[in-house]
Design an enzyme around this catalytic site. Structure first.
Site, PDB file in Angstrom:
ATOM      1  N   LYS A 107       0.884  -1.167   0.000  1.00 31.60           N
ATOM      2  CA  LYS A 107       0.000   0.000   0.000  1.00 31.60           C
ATOM      3  C   LYS A 107       0.922   1.218   0.000  1.00 31.60           C
ATOM      4  CE  LYS A 107      -3.948   2.067   2.423  1.00 31.60           C
ATOM      5  NZ  LYS A 107      -3.397   3.435   2.581  1.00 31.60           N
ATOM      6  N   GLU A 162      -0.133   4.888  -7.894  1.00 31.80           N
ATOM      7  CA  GLU A 162       0.316   5.774  -6.821  1.00 31.80           C
ATOM      8  C   GLU A 162       1.578   6.511  -7.250  1.00 31.80           C
ATOM      9  OE1 GLU A 162      -0.753   6.727  -2.642  1.00 31.80           O
ATOM     10  OE2 GLU A 162      -1.722   5.750  -4.357  1.00 31.80           O
ATOM     11  N   LYS A 298      -2.954  -2.627   7.756  1.00 23.66           N
ATOM     12  CA  LYS A 298      -2.120  -1.561   8.318  1.00 23.66           C
ATOM     13  C   LYS A 298      -1.274  -2.110   9.454  1.00 23.66           C
ATOM     14  CE  LYS A 298      -3.002   2.482   7.723  1.00 23.66           C
ATOM     15  NZ  LYS A 298      -2.446   3.543   6.862  1.00 23.66           N
ATOM     16  N   CYS A 407      10.214  35.558  10.571  1.00 25.33           N
ATOM     17  CA  CYS A 407      10.266  36.790  11.356  1.00 25.33           C
ATOM     18  C   CYS A 407      11.444  37.607  10.840  1.00 25.33           C
ATOM     19  CB  CYS A 407      10.456  36.470  12.837  1.00 25.33           C
ATOM     20  SG  CYS A 407      10.779  37.931  13.854  1.00 25.33           S
ATOM     21  N   CYS A 412      15.025  39.052  17.594  1.00 24.67           N
ATOM     22  CA  CYS A 412      13.922  38.268  18.152  1.00 24.67           C
ATOM     23  C   CYS A 412      14.445  37.284  19.203  1.00 24.67           C
ATOM     24  CB  CYS A 412      13.206  37.503  17.038  1.00 24.67           C
ATOM     25  SG  CYS A 412      11.866  36.439  17.609  1.00 24.67           S
TER      26      CYS A 412
END
Length: 659
Positions: A107, A162, A298, A407, A412
């Site tokens: 998967k 996929e 899973k 920022c 700071c």
């Protein structure tokens, strides 16, 4: 046909390698005559088979930039799969379906894509989206690493698969990013962003691969899914790895897949079991949510559904401000979690996060909390205009297609805290007893204003011992750790300063180039830096700028008054110079891969994360393993040696051919 497909891929790989060497590295690995001959042979093979790969040099792909991805309705709803974590439940599931045989496959953990071909040409690629509506990513699919843009079959063909980014390619992308905060967190998120780029050139460099798992329309007339996959493979597609199983052998087959997890280069979060008999599958129909002919297994990540309460904005030492999701607490893998990093603005927008949204969360590798899916998608989070720590102005930057928030205030407090956290970290000065929370308290109390102040904390001994969490023993331990850290090396100090782009590897490169003389390292010019292999223009500019700054000069000078640098040049025979190794599997004698890597690098060698044509040796104690890396090494003619062999070379200090 399979042999000719392999030949096509080999010729494409060799031609692309030659083109890269010629145009990017200014070297030649073959003559123009050889290149032209190989190119003509590829053209003939493509004509003969009807298979043309997206990365073929015969395809002059023009990159495309869109303002937004168009949406399109799927012809039928793409359902999710029912799930189980019980291996015996898979056997029971097959028995309940008249003991029909099934196909058990990985998967894959990426992005589901639907491809449509007409008259042998790829005409459309669509993401799964919400199952009803997907995004059209046709231009991006045409630059996937392994997707055919032309196939022999000339009818209408629709298939699902996929899109993934391999771990090896993911690691290479992250290795090229020195700044920890900017590194991508996992291949799935990187793939999702790469597949849905508006600029196809960005998609192209991300090395996205497509693996088919379902033929939806057209193709070979057959009642067997396995035969469909074999037919798709003959058309030039890579298909998902699978095993044919029955209720009798499926538990054993799951175990075989589990053994291969550590060596699987493709991100996976479990397995998929699908019935092989197509007419029987159709007769089963679907529930409101799931098809009845498939089920997922899973084993890696347990998911839980919860509600997003807020987004907390976390500032870092570089000025980067990351969004952190705060949600109602849920139990995952035996612990309670209530927060998960969202990484950057791009990921936040891809998830369409909004306060009050229902989200699913999981622990990646059972450790790091992550958001798997947003079930609501209200997309109502506002980007802060000011830094949450200092109130300084923020700015959104777009680098290689990823939007991040910064920022702009150089003073700071968050930048100071994160800078100190890096300075005391293991690969820097390695000071035990100074967590980020403790550093924040020390800064707030005025005990430390610059790095050198850490080594003068004795003057605040009484004040510190009165602080919560501190006492005589904890302070004495911190004092001993500081004393030990004051004896350090030039490369550790260079990394600890937090210069943009200077990670552990680059710090070692620069230190080695300067023969570990700190005075020379401080005064390096841009030109001298660019002479060092692996140092680029941007890094050289930032490095020189750092040491030209008066504030930084003063801070370094103060540090040199409290530190003792060991500038001794370690003798190295460099007998493994220019040899690249890849380490895989478990080790018996070395503590871990990092320990073996350190010894190889000390001898002048290099250690890479994946096998390529540049690999000198693959180190694996299981030489006969059928793992992906062993297979790749054998395909490329790379010798495979065990741990005892490399240990013998290191002990004797001689080149392999001299032993």
């Amino acid at each position: 046909m399979e042999d000719k497909k392999s030949l096509i891929r080999e010729k494409i790989a060799l031609l692309n390698r030659a083109a890269k060497a010629y145009y990017q590295d200014a070297t030649e690995i073959m003559s123009n005559l050889e290149y032209d001959k190989l190119y003509d042979e590829l053209v003939e093979l493509e004509k003969e088979t009807g298979i043309i790969m997206a990365n073929s040099p015969t395809q002059n792909v023009g990159y495309e930039i869109l303002s937004e991805l168009p949406k399109e309705q799927h012809p039928s709803r793409m359902l999710s799969l029912d799930k189980t974590k019980d291996r015996e439940a898979l056997a029971a599931w097959l028995r309940e379906r008249s003991d029909h045989k099934g196909l058990l496959s990985w998967k894959l953990d990426g992005l589901t894509i639907v491809l449509t071909y007409e008259d042998g040409r790829l005409i459309k690629a669509l993401t799964r989206g919400n199952g009803d509506v997907g995004e059209v990513i046709t231009a991006n699919a045409k630059v996937f690493e392994n997707t055919p843009v032309e196939i022999p079959f000339k009818g209408r063909l629709v298939l699902r698969g996929e899109a993934v980014i391999k771990y090896s390619d993911f690691e290479k992308i992250n290795e090229s990013i020195e700044e920890l905060d900017a590194k991508y967190k996992n291949p799935r998120n990187l793939c999702s962003g790469s597949v849905r780029q508006l600029n196809t050139q960005i998609t192209a460099v991300r090395k996205v691969n497509f693996f088919a798992f379902n033929l939806v329309e057209g193709g070979q007339e057959t009642d067997s899914r396995e035969e469909q996959l074999k037919w798709l493979k003959a058309q030039g597609f890579d298909v998902v790895d699978y095993r044919v199983v029955t209720s009798e052998n499926i538990v054993e087959a799951v175990g075989k897949f589990e053994e291969e997890i550590s060596e699987n280069d493709l991100p996976s979060d479990g397995l998929v079991l699908t019935l092989d008999d197509i007419p029987y599958s159709r007769s089963l129909g679907t529930t409101a949510k799931f098809p009845r002919d498939s089920i997922a297994f899973k084993w890696m990540d347990q998911e839980a559904e919860t509600t997003l309460m807020e987004i907390e904005w976390s500032a870092s030492r570089t000025g980067l401000i990351n969004p952190v999701a705060i949600f109602q607490p849920v139990d995952l893998e035996g612990t309670t979690v209530s927060r998960a990093s969202v990484h950057n603005i791009s990921v936040m927008r891809e998830l369409k996060l909004g306060i009050g949204d229902r989200i699913t969360v999981y622990k990646a590798n059972m450790i790091i909390p992550q958001i798997a899916e947003n079930l609501t998608g209200s997309n109502n989070i506002a980007i802060p205009q000011v830094c949450p720590v200092c109130g300084g102005k923020t700015v959104v930057k777009n680098e290689t297609g990823v939007e991040t928030l910064y920022c702009t205030n150089e003073k700071c407090l968050a930048k100071q805290i994160k800078s100190f956290t890096l300075f005391v970290s293991r690969d820097a000065l390695n000071i035990d007893g100074l967590s980020e929370a403790t550093i924040e308290k020390f800064i707030a109390r005025g005990f430390i204003k610059e790095f050198a102040d850490l080594f003068k904390l004795n003057r605040y001994r009484d004040d510190i011992m009165e602080m919560e969490g501190f006492g005589v023993k904890s302070f004495d331990n911190l004092d001993k750790s500081l004393e030990k850290a004051s004896q350090t090396t030039p490369e550790r100090l260079l990394y600890a300063l937090g210069i943009p782009g200077i990670g552990v590897a680059n710090a070692k490169l620069i230190s080695k180039a300067c023969m570990r003389k700190w005075a020379d390292m401080e005064t390096l010019t841009r030109e001298k830096l660019l002479e060092i292999d692996g140092i680029g223009e941007v890094l050289a500019r930032d490095y020189v700028s750092f040491f030209n700054d008066e504030g930084h000069k003063r801070e370094v000078a103060d540090l040199l008054e409290v530190l003792t640098l060991d500038e001794t040049v370690e003798e190295s025979a460099d007998f493994l110079k220019e040899i690249t190794f890849v380490i895989t599997g478990s080790l018996n004698n070395f503590a871990n891969r990092d320990a073996l890597k350190a010894e190889i690098e000390k001898a002048g060698g290099k250690v890479a994360g994946s096998v390529s044509s540049k690999t000198g040796y693959l180190i694996n104690n299981d030489v006969a393993s059928t793992s992906g890396k062993n297979k790749k090494a054998k395909e490329l003619g790379v010798p495979i040696i065990d741990e005892a062999t490399i240990a013998d070379w290191l002990e004797k200090g001689a080149k392999p051919e001299e032993i």
